[in-house]
Design an enzyme around this catalytic site. Structure first.
Site, mmCIF file in Angstrom:
data_model
loop_
_atom_site.group_PDB
_atom_site.id
_atom_site.type_symbol
_atom_site.label_atom_id
_atom_site.label_comp_id
_atom_site.label_asym_id
_atom_site.label_seq_id
_atom_site.Cartn_x
_atom_site.Cartn_y
_atom_site.Cartn_z
ATOM 1 N N GLU A 70 -6.477 -14.640 5.770
ATOM 2 C CA GLU A 70 -6.927 -15.903 5.179
ATOM 3 C C GLU A 70 -6.375 -17.121 5.909
ATOM 4 O OE1 GLU A 70 -7.612 -13.040 1.746
ATOM 5 O OE2 GLU A 70 -6.291 -13.200 3.456
ATOM 6 N N ASP A 285 -2.535 -0.925 -1.566
ATOM 7 C CA ASP A 285 -3.238 -2.022 -0.884
ATOM 8 C C ASP A 285 -2.735 -2.129 0.552
ATOM 9 O OD1 ASP A 285 -5.253 -3.894 -0.914
ATOM 10 O OD2 ASP A 285 -4.030 -5.514 -1.717
#
Length: 388
Positions: A70, A285
């Protein structure tokens, strides 16, 4: 070749007591209090005394091809390596795309899955990604699930997150219906993995689908449910209404200091609140980007998820939060396997020989087998990727 594990305290994940376990041809051949073999064949005997023998861990969300950063192109996270999983007791991973489904593609995902499978790991994948309409490999979710062996479900589809595509009830219901039917046609579960962000709408979209359509809560598998106490309490109610939830073991010190529960703490909290233990799971994750946002969604920093945290959270649950070994193991073995519809996560005769031997005192993994292949011995990798 035969492998005989002698005298281990077996958790299947339910406790079986002290047993000998015989594996051959990639399968568990026998489980008995005492196995004696009189044969001229080559036998490898492993001393399991003072150890726990558990099913190989099932990590239900791993970004094996890395995640999109991001913070721009330079922050794209790297791919995982085989030993990121096996050195920490994980023998099965479920791979998915995340925020970035442009530079990270399904063709890359399947190629990486096949690489890891060639090396001995069990790998399954999800079609789709964060955003709707779902991106696929073959042109449709139905074809992905029906004709690509590795695809077993869809996700992780983002809700309650500023990075999501802001899906509607109808869009999510249509996706879940397609995944369910495709699963029926291909003998798969067609589970829809749901990324749940920090927005206070929580799981309301899933409840709306359940209320307004024939799609039940059990079709969805929301993850990141340990972000804060409000979301965690919403997860408790979701489970009691028939759903299942997942806690993320990779986190940051910033998030923990700003209200996030560790996965181990969240697991213990739900058990204390009388949630059915079969409805709770943990996943790493792994290799995802872990962005740190302030309350205005400004990016403050970025870290990377680690597959090793799955084992670490299991240990934390047992040693810090007094979760039973059985319930802590269920959350990373049989529960995710059952939710996703894969034949993994158990120790029983004729099951795949996916096993991890843990030191009974420290719970550190010392030996690991995946489909009967000895991947780790005495804490050292016997099998590595070509470039590790």
């Amino acid at each position: 070749m035969l492998t005989l594990i002698k005298g281990a305290d077996v958790f299947a994940p339910s406790p079986l007591g002290t047993q000998d376990v015989l594996i051959a041809g990639g399968k568990i051949v026998d489980i008995q209090p005492e196995i004696t073999i009189d044969t001229y064949q080559r036998i490898t005997t492993v001393d399991g005394t003072h150890c726990i023998l558990a099913p190989g861990f099932v990590d239900s969300l791993v970004h094996i091809t890395g995640g999109g950063g991001e913070a721009g192109f330079a922050s794209r996270t790297p791919e995982m390596n085989l030993t990121d999983a096996t050195l920490h007791g994980t023998t099965t991973v479920i791979a998915a795309l995340g925020t970035d489904s442009s530079s990270r593609t399904h063709s890359n995902l399947i190629a990486k899955a096949k690489e890891l499978k060639e090396l001995g790991l069990n790998v399954f994948c999800h079609s789709g990604s964060y955003h709707l309409p779902a991106k696929t490999l073959t042109g449709s979710v139905t074809s992905d699930l029906m004709y690509i062996d590795e695809f077993i479900g869809v996700g992780e589809v983002a809700i309650s997150d500023h990075r999501s595509s802001q899906p509607t009830v109808q869009q999510l219901a249509e996706l879940a219906a397609e995944a369910k039917v495709a699963g029926m046609l291909s003998g798969k579960k067609g589970t829809v993995s749901i990324h749940v962000g920090p927005v206070d709408t929580h799981l309301s979209l899933l409840h709306e689908v359940d209320k307004l359509t024939d799609i039940s809560l059990a079709q969805f598998y929301p993850t990141h449910m340990n972000r804060n106490i409000d979301l965690l309490n919403a997860g408790v109610e979701f489970c009691k209404a028939g759903g299942t939830i997942d806690f993320t073991t990779s986190t940051t010190e910033y998030d923990l200091a700003h209200g996030e529960y560790s996965a181990a703490h969240a697991l213990a909290y739900c058990l204390e609140n009388k949630v059915d233990p079969t409805k709770l799971t943990m996943s790493s994750d792994g290799h995802a980007s872990l962005p740190i946002f302030d309350k205005s969604y400004n990016l403050l920093g970025l870290e990377v998820g680690k597959e090793s945290t799955l084992h670490g959270s299991f240990v934390e649950a047992v040693q810090k939060y007094n979760v039973s070994i059985e319930h802590a193991l269920m959350a990373i073995t049989s529960n995710p396997a059952q939710i996703l519809g894969i034949n993994k996560g158990v120790i029983k005769q004729s099951a795949d020989a996916d096993l991890v031997l843990l030191n009974k005192t420290t719970l550190a993994p010392t030996e690991c087998w995946s489909k009967g292949v000895h991947m780790v011995s005495k804490g050292n990798a016997l099998v590595k990727g070509a470039f590790e």
